[in-house]
Write an enzyme that holds these catalytic residues in place. Structure first.
Site, short mmCIF file in Angstrom:
data_model
loop_
_atom_site.label_atom_id
_atom_site.label_comp_id
_atom_site.label_asym_id
_atom_site.label_seq_id
_atom_site.Cartn_x
_atom_site.Cartn_y
_atom_site.Cartn_z
N HIS A 110 0.84 -1.19 0.00
CA HIS A 110 0.00 0.00 0.00
C HIS A 110 0.88 1.24 0.00
CE1 HIS A 110 0.76 -0.63 4.29
NE2 HIS A 110 0.32 0.59 4.56
N ASP A 127 -0.31 -3.95 6.25
CA ASP A 127 -0.96 -3.47 7.47
C ASP A 127 -2.42 -3.91 7.56
OD1 ASP A 127 1.40 -2.24 8.12
OD2 ASP A 127 0.66 -0.18 7.90
N HIS A 135 -7.52 -0.94 5.43
CA HIS A 135 -6.52 -0.01 5.96
C HIS A 135 -6.34 1.15 4.98
CE1 HIS A 135 -2.99 1.31 8.19
NE2 HIS A 135 -2.26 1.23 7.09
N ASP A 155 5.86 4.79 5.14
CA ASP A 155 6.73 3.85 5.87
C ASP A 155 6.80 2.49 5.18
OD1 ASP A 155 4.02 3.44 6.68
OD2 ASP A 155 4.71 2.31 8.43
N HIS A 156 6.11 2.36 4.05
CA HIS A 156 6.19 1.14 3.24
C HIS A 156 6.80 1.40 1.86
CE1 HIS A 156 3.50 -1.36 5.89
NE2 HIS A 156 3.31 -0.14 6.36
N HIS A 178 4.55 -4.81 10.90
CA HIS A 178 4.91 -4.11 12.13
C HIS A 178 4.99 -5.09 13.29
CE1 HIS A 178 4.47 0.11 10.75
NE2 HIS A 178 3.52 -0.39 9.95
N HIS A 188 1.42 3.98 1.92
CA HIS A 188 1.95 4.75 3.05
C HIS A 188 3.47 4.85 3.00
CE1 HIS A 188 -1.95 4.13 5.61
NE2 HIS A 188 -2.07 5.10 4.72
#
Length: 257
Positions: free
Chosen positions: A53, A131, A109, A57-58, A169, A55
């Site tokens: 996805h 996530d 998400h 942090d990915h 995570h 975001h």
């Protein structure tokens, strides 16, 4: 094939799957941990990057890794991404050196979140779920609806029980604290919490985890079970159907401390 969880940021994992010559990584939020691993294994070439996805942090390390390795990038077709990629969606099959990875649409998400599932020869299957699913929990609903997330989790829960769930995570202990508040008499959950605390006390990851374990202990996969549904209804009398129960469970987790 070998599966490795590379720590990133404070609690992210970048999953790396490799054989003797090739590697793929999933959701590289930063490039440095991957580049360091590649420097330590100069005979292995990173040739594929999977993104679940959009975001940051990915995705934050994707451009760095593409510049260093010229790896191909496969990412959700239905999400805007700040990078060049080949879009993938439900029904697509990725062939990576003989390993076939199925693409699953798992919105909730985010609106276009995908997951990747495959079975290396002679090994248990692997699920890169980003996530959407966490050990003992699930992702927050930033863009999707409770109905979408419940359907996505149902689809993941229907995969083979020996699937190794590779969450993005290390949220396990906090998730299990909540799970025990919801389902305190679940003996499988109690035992799993003890084992996870022991792993973290040794500085070890709690992941990957067998999907069969999640089916037994994760309240978000068990929202229809009598113990979880009753706990939710005792808190929210309006939780009268499956979707309302799931939504109330997720809302409870959002404010749980």
């Amino acid at each position: 094939m070998k599966l490795i969880a590379l720590p990133a940021f404070s609690d992210n994992y970048i999953w790396l799957l490799h054989d003797d010559h090739h590697a793929l990584v999933v959701d590289p939020g930063e490039g440095a941990p991957v580049r360091q691993w590649l420097q330590q294994h100069p005979h292995v070439q990173l040739d594929t990057i999977l993104v679940t996805h959009h975001h940051a942090d990915h995705t934050g390390g994707v451009a760095d890794l593409v510049s260093a390795t010229q790896a191909r990038v496969l990412a959700p077709a239905m999400e805007p991404l700040p990078l060049a990629s080949t879009g993938v969606q439900e029904g697509d099959l990725i062939d990576w050196h003989g390993l076939n990875l199925k693409v699953l649409d798992v919105p909730g998400h985010t609106a276009g979140h995908v997951a990747f599932w495959g079975q290396p020869a002679g090994q248990d299957p692997v699920l890169f779920c980003g996530d959407t699913l966490f050990s003992g929990g699930c992702g927050r609903l930033f863009e999707g609806t409770p109905a979408q997330m419940l359907d996505s989790l149902d689809r993941l829960a229907a995969l083979p029980g020996d699937t190794r769930v590779c969450c993005a995570h290390e949220y396990t202990l906090s998730n299990l604290k909540f799970a025990l508040a919801v389902d305190p008499d679940n003996t499988a959950l109690q035992a799993y919490a003890r084992s996870c605390h022991a792993l973290r006390d040794q500085g070890l990851p709690t992941l990957p985890v067998a999907l069969s374990t999640e089916q037994a202990i994760n309240p978000f996969l068990r929202s229809r079970s009598p113990s979880v549904a009753t706990a939710v209804k005792n808190r929210d009398a309006q939780a009268l159907d499956d979707i309302a129960t799931f939504a109330a469970l997720r809302a409870w987790k959002n404010e749980f401390r």
